[in-house]
Motif scaffolding. Structure first.
Motif, PDB file in Angstrom:
ATOM      1  N   GLY A   1       0.821  -1.208   0.000  1.00 44.37           N
ATOM      2  CA  GLY A   1       0.000   0.000   0.000  1.00 44.37           C
ATOM      3  C   GLY A   1       0.850   1.252   0.000  1.00 44.37           C
ATOM      4  N   GLU A   2       0.276   2.333   0.481  1.00 47.71           N
ATOM      5  CA  GLU A   2       0.954   3.624   0.451  1.00 47.71           C
ATOM      6  C   GLU A   2       1.436   4.066   1.824  1.00 47.71           C
ATOM      7  OE1 GLU A   2       1.954   5.157  -2.228  1.00 47.71           O
ATOM      8  OE2 GLU A   2       1.087   3.486  -3.340  1.00 47.71           O
ATOM      9  N   ASN A   3       1.388   3.167   2.797  1.00 47.74           N
ATOM     10  CA  ASN A   3       1.883   3.494   4.133  1.00 47.74           C
ATOM     11  C   ASN A   3       2.992   2.521   4.515  1.00 47.74           C
ATOM     12  OD1 ASN A   3       0.115   5.667   4.841  1.00 47.74           O
ATOM     13  ND2 ASN A   3      -1.537   4.168   5.043  1.00 47.74           N
ATOM     14  N   GLY A   4       4.147   3.063   4.840  1.00 49.35           N
ATOM     15  CA  GLY A   4       5.247   2.239   5.314  1.00 49.35           C
ATOM     16  C   GLY A   4       6.146   1.743   4.204  1.00 49.35           C
ATOM     17  N   THR A   5       7.455   1.908   4.399  1.00 46.39           N
ATOM     18  CA  THR A   5       8.445   1.411   3.446  1.00 46.39           C
ATOM     19  C   THR A   5       9.467   0.562   4.186  1.00 46.39           C
ATOM     20  OG1 THR A   5       9.826   3.399   3.704  1.00 46.39           O
ATOM     21  CG2 THR A   5       8.213   3.395   1.904  1.00 46.39           C
ATOM     22  N   TYR A   6      10.110  -0.328   3.448  1.00 51.34           N
ATOM     23  CA  TYR A   6      11.163  -1.161   4.016  1.00 51.34           C
ATOM     24  C   TYR A   6      12.347  -0.278   4.394  1.00 51.34           C
ATOM     25  CZ  TYR A   6      15.135  -4.375   4.040  1.00 51.34           C
ATOM     26  OH  TYR A   6      16.283  -5.052   4.376  1.00 51.34           O
ATOM     27  N   GLY A   7      12.732  -0.314   5.674  1.00 52.62           N
ATOM     28  CA  GLY A   7      13.804   0.547   6.154  1.00 52.62           C
ATOM     29  C   GLY A   7      15.148   0.262   5.527  1.00 52.62           C
ATOM     30  N   GLY A   8      15.352  -0.969   5.029  1.00 51.99           N
ATOM     31  CA  GLY A   8      16.618  -1.296   4.394  1.00 51.99           C
ATOM     32  C   GLY A   8      16.896  -0.486   3.146  1.00 51.99           C
ATOM     33  N   HIS A   9      15.831   0.022   2.506  1.00 55.87           N
ATOM     34  CA  HIS A   9      16.026   0.840   1.301  1.00 55.87           C
ATOM     35  C   HIS A   9      16.689   2.166   1.659  1.00 55.87           C
ATOM     36  CE1 HIS A   9      14.729   2.312  -2.802  1.00 55.87           C
ATOM     37  NE2 HIS A   9      15.074   3.439  -2.189  1.00 55.87           N
ATOM     38  N   VAL A  10      16.082   2.910   2.573  1.00 57.44           N
ATOM     39  CA  VAL A  10      16.645   4.216   2.922  1.00 57.44           C
ATOM     40  C   VAL A  10      17.993   4.050   3.617  1.00 57.44           C
ATOM     41  CG1 VAL A  10      15.480   4.414   5.172  1.00 57.44           C
ATOM     42  CG2 VAL A  10      16.072   6.478   3.910  1.00 57.44           C
ATOM     43  N   TYR A  11      18.161   2.964   4.361  1.00 53.04           N
ATOM     44  CA  TYR A  11      19.421   2.699   5.062  1.00 53.04           C
ATOM     45  C   TYR A  11      20.563   2.515   4.062  1.00 53.04           C
ATOM     46  CZ  TYR A  11      22.424   0.517   8.651  1.00 53.04           C
ATOM     47  OH  TYR A  11      23.442   0.214   9.530  1.00 53.04           O
TER      48      TYR A  11
ATOM     49  N   LEU B   1      35.907   2.627   1.296  1.00 52.25           N
ATOM     50  CA  LEU B   1      34.814   1.654   1.325  1.00 52.25           C
ATOM     51  C   LEU B   1      34.100   1.739   2.665  1.00 52.25           C
ATOM     52  CD1 LEU B   1      33.435  -0.816  -0.102  1.00 52.25           C
ATOM     53  CD2 LEU B   1      35.093  -2.259   1.119  1.00 52.25           C
ATOM     54  N   ILE B   2      32.776   1.719   2.645  1.00 49.09           N
ATOM     55  CA  ILE B   2      31.998   1.773   3.882  1.00 49.09           C
ATOM     56  C   ILE B   2      32.374   0.593   4.784  1.00 49.09           C
ATOM     57  CG2 ILE B   2      30.071   0.495   2.829  1.00 49.09           C
ATOM     58  CD1 ILE B   2      29.754   3.305   5.453  1.00 49.09           C
ATOM     59  N   HIS B   3      32.558   0.866   6.072  1.00 50.91           N
ATOM     60  CA  HIS B   3      32.855  -0.236   6.997  1.00 50.91           C
ATOM     61  C   HIS B   3      31.970  -0.201   8.231  1.00 50.91           C
ATOM     62  CE1 HIS B   3      34.993   1.607  10.486  1.00 50.91           C
ATOM     63  NE2 HIS B   3      35.138   2.595   9.629  1.00 50.91           N
ATOM     64  N   ASN B   4      31.281   0.920   8.476  1.00 52.36           N
ATOM     65  CA  ASN B   4      30.463   1.018   9.684  1.00 52.36           C
ATOM     66  C   ASN B   4      29.380   2.063   9.449  1.00 52.36           C
ATOM     67  OD1 ASN B   4      29.513   1.887  12.319  1.00 52.36           O
ATOM     68  ND2 ASN B   4      31.244   0.813  13.209  1.00 52.36           N
ATOM     69  N   VAL B   5      28.134   1.704   9.743  1.00 46.99           N
ATOM     70  CA  VAL B   5      27.044   2.675   9.625  1.00 46.99           C
ATOM     71  C   VAL B   5      26.024   2.409  10.721  1.00 46.99           C
ATOM     72  CG1 VAL B   5      25.934   1.225   7.868  1.00 46.99           C
ATOM     73  CG2 VAL B   5      25.197   3.583   8.137  1.00 46.99           C
ATOM     74  N   THR B   6      25.603   3.482  11.378  1.00 43.19           N
ATOM     75  CA  THR B   6      24.508   3.430  12.345  1.00 43.19           C
ATOM     76  C   THR B   6      23.464   4.444  11.927  1.00 43.19           C
ATOM     77  OG1 THR B   6      25.887   2.713  14.199  1.00 43.19           O
ATOM     78  CG2 THR B   6      23.813   3.791  14.741  1.00 43.19           C
ATOM     79  N   GLY B   7      22.226   3.991  11.850  1.00 44.65           N
ATOM     80  CA  GLY B   7      21.140   4.872  11.441  1.00 44.65           C
ATOM     81  C   GLY B   7      19.993   4.834  12.425  1.00 44.65           C
ATOM     82  N   TRP B   8      19.246   5.949  12.476  1.00 43.76           N
ATOM     83  CA  TRP B   8      18.094   6.079  13.366  1.00 43.76           C
ATOM     84  C   TRP B   8      16.860   6.411  12.534  1.00 43.76           C
ATOM     85  CZ3 TRP B   8      22.960   7.758  14.204  1.00 43.76           C
ATOM     86  CH2 TRP B   8      23.613   7.304  15.359  1.00 43.76           C
TER      87      TRP B   8
ATOM     88  N   SER C   1      16.791   1.933  15.650  1.00 34.66           N
ATOM     89  CA  SER C   1      18.149   2.149  15.140  1.00 34.66           C
ATOM     90  C   SER C   1      18.686   0.848  14.578  1.00 34.66           C
ATOM     91  CB  SER C   1      19.080   2.678  16.237  1.00 34.66           C
ATOM     92  OG  SER C   1      19.313   1.677  17.218  1.00 34.66           O
ATOM     93  N   HIS C   2      19.681   0.984  13.709  1.00 34.89           N
ATOM     94  CA  HIS C   2      20.260  -0.197  13.063  1.00 34.89           C
ATOM     95  C   HIS C   2      21.735   0.083  12.808  1.00 34.89           C
ATOM     96  CE1 HIS C   2      20.363  -3.895  10.854  1.00 34.89           C
ATOM     97  NE2 HIS C   2      20.529  -3.346   9.665  1.00 34.89           N
ATOM     98  N   THR C   3      22.575  -0.870  13.201  1.00 32.79           N
ATOM     99  CA  THR C   3      24.022  -0.758  13.011  1.00 32.79           C
ATOM    100  C   THR C   3      24.527  -1.956  12.223  1.00 32.79           C
ATOM    101  OG1 THR C   3      24.393   0.500  15.051  1.00 32.79           O
ATOM    102  CG2 THR C   3      26.268  -0.723  14.173  1.00 32.79           C
ATOM    103  N   VAL C   4      25.376  -1.693  11.244  1.00 34.07           N
ATOM    104  CA  VAL C   4      26.068  -2.756  10.513  1.00 34.07           C
ATOM    105  C   VAL C   4      27.561  -2.450  10.545  1.00 34.07           C
ATOM    106  CG1 VAL C   4      26.411  -3.937   8.316  1.00 34.07           C
ATOM    107  CG2 VAL C   4      24.107  -3.203   8.989  1.00 34.07           C
TER     108      VAL C   4
END
Length: 373
Positions: A42-52, A68-75, A273-276
Motif C-alpha cells: 500500500g501507500e503506508n510504510g516502506t522497508y527501512g533497508g532501502h533508505v538505510y 569503502l563503507i565499513h560502519n554505519v549506524t542509522g536512526w 536504530s540499526h548498526t552494521v
C-alpha cells in the motif's frame, strides 16, 4: 513525478543498481528515483533497508575513490511513504587519510521533518597479519533444515512481504493473488522449525539467503583484484557493500515475537536504530552478476538489453547450479524488555564461511498487557 515502481507491468523486479539509483541535486544533495519497497503493497510504510542502504550510497558519492563503507549506524524517526521520493542531504564530518566520516539526513515531505539520519564511516583497504573469526559451517550446523537444498538456496521459499503470523495466516488466504516482489535481491527464507522447536527462544535462529539481482559496476581496477600487488577501489565498490546493507534488516524485528512464541501478541512494531559493521574488504563483499537463467521458483529480474554479464569470474567460481553466488544472514533475538527488542545477526559468505558483517537492530515492540513468557 512519482518514483518509478520496483517491478514492471510484466512482473519483473528491478535489479539492484536501479533500486539504488540517485538523482544529483547538488554536491551534497541527492534524490531517490525508484519507489521504496512497501511490505504491505500500500501507500503506508516502506522497508527501512532501502533508505538505510541508499543513504550510504548517497554518502559514497561525496568520498574519494579508494574508500569503502565499513560502519554505519542509522536512526529511524518517521515512517516512509512509498509514493514520495527520499531526499538525502550529506554532511562532511571529516576527511582523514585512512578514514572519512559522513552524516546523512533524509526527508520526504520537508514539512514533516527528518525521517532518517545516519553516520557512515569509510576506510581505505588494508591488509593485516591478524585475521580471526568464529567458525560456523552453516551446512553442518543447520543440516536438518537445509537437507536437500544445501547447494540450491533458491529452493527455499521466498522471504515473505511481511513475516508476521497475521500476514501469513489471515491476509494471504484472503488475498490469494497477492503479488509484491522485493526488487534488488533474491531473498529466500529457510524453514527453521526443526532446528528451533526444541530450543529456548534465545537459542533459536533464522537463516535468510540473499543474492544479487542484475549486475553491478566493477568494484576494483583491475578486476578481479590480484592476490599480490596493488589495485584500486572504485566508488562503485560501495554499491556492492550497499547490497549487503539492503539485506541486513529484512523482516528483522518479526523474529522477536516469532522466536518468543508470541507471533500474534504484539501490538506495535517499528525500527528505532540499526548498526552494521563490516569486518572484511571488497574481495569478500563483491556481488557477482546474476546469470540470465530463469528459475521456476523466482520472480524474474528486469534485465536491460545489452551484452550478457560475465559470471563466475576468476576468484568467484562456484555458487548454485545456475552460477548465483549466495550469502546468508543468521539472525536471532538477544533481548526483549521495556517495549523494545534487540535483533542481532551475522552475515556470512555461504560458500567460504567468511564472517562478513555483524548487525544490531534496536526496535520498538509492544506486546499485549496479558502476554506472559
Amino acid at each position: 513525478m512519482a518514483p518509478r515502481p520496483y517491478y514492471d507491468d510484466q512482473g519483473c523486479a528491478l535489479p539492484f543498481d536501479q533500486v539504488m539509483q540517485l538523482e544529483k541535486i547538488d554536491d551534497g544533495t541527492f534524490r531517490s528515483v525508484t519507489k521504496a519497497y512497501s511490505p504491505t503493497g500500500g501507500e503506508n510504510g516502506t522497508y527501512g533497508g532501502h533508505v538505510y542502504a541508499q543513504a550510504v550510497w548517497a554518502a559514497a558519492q561525496t568520498v574519494d575513490d579508494g574508500f569503502l563503507i565499513h560502519n554505519v549506524t542509522g536512526w529511524f524517526t518517521l515512517g516512509g511513504r512509498p509514493s514520495e521520493h527520499f531526499v538525502y542531504s550529506v554532511n562532511k564530518v571529516r576527511d582523514g587519510y585512512n578514514y572519512c566520516t559522513r552524516s546523512v539526513t533524509v526527508t520526504q515531505a520537508a514539512e514533516k521533518g527528518t525521517m532518517f539520519t545516519c553516520t557512515c564511516s569509510f576506510k581505505r583497504d588494508e591488509t593485516s597479519s591478524a585475521d580471526y573469526q568464529d567458525t560456523c559451517d552453516i551446512r553442518t550446523r543447520f543440516r536438518e533444515v537445509l537437507k536437500g537444498k544445501e547447494d540450491e538456496p533458491m529452493e527455499h521459499e521466498a522471504a515473505p512481504s511481511q513475516d508476521s503470523a497475521s500476514f501469513r495466516e489471515t491476509y494471504l488466504p484472503q488475498h490469494p493473488d497477492h503479488f509484491n516482489p522485493i526488487a534488488g535481491l533474491h531473498l529466500r527464507k529457510a524453514d527453521m522449525r526443526k532446528f528451533n522447536d526444541p530450543r529456548a527462544p534465545i537459542d533459536r535462529r533464522q537463516l535468510t539467503f540473499y543474492t544479487l539481482r542484475g549486475s553491478l559496476p566493477l568494484p576494483t581496477a583491475p578486476y578481479p583484484p590480484p592476490l599480490q600487488g596493488a589495485f584500486k577501489l572504485t566508488r562503485e565498490a560501495n554499491l556492492h557493500a550497499c547490497a549487503h546493507l539492503f539485506a541486513s534488516g529484512r523482516n528483522s524485528l518479526f523474529i522477536i515475537p516469532n522466536h518468543l512464541g508470541r507471533a500474534r501478541e504484539f501490538t506495535r512494531m517499528a525500527s528505532l536504530s540499526h548498526t552494521v559493521i563490516f569486518h572484511v574488504g571488497i574481495r569478500d563483499l563483491t556481488m557477482t552478476p546474476e546469470p540470465r537463467v530463469p528459475h521456476p521458483n523466482a520472480v524474474p529480474t528486469l534485465f536491460e538489453d545489452g551484452p550478457l554479464p560475465l559470471c563466475n569470474l576468476e576468484g568467484n567460481s562456484g555458487g548454485d547450479r545456475d552460477g548465483r553466488k549466495w550469502f546468508v544472514q543468521e539472525s536471532w533475538l538477544t533481548r526483549a524488555a521495556g517495549g523494545r527488542g534487540l535483533h542481532t545477526s551475522r552475515m556470512w559468505d555461504y560458500e567460504s564461511g567468511t564472517h562478513l558483517a555483524t548487525t544490531l537492530q534496536d526496535g520498538l515492540i509492544r506486546f499485549r498487557p496479558e502476554t506472559k513468557l
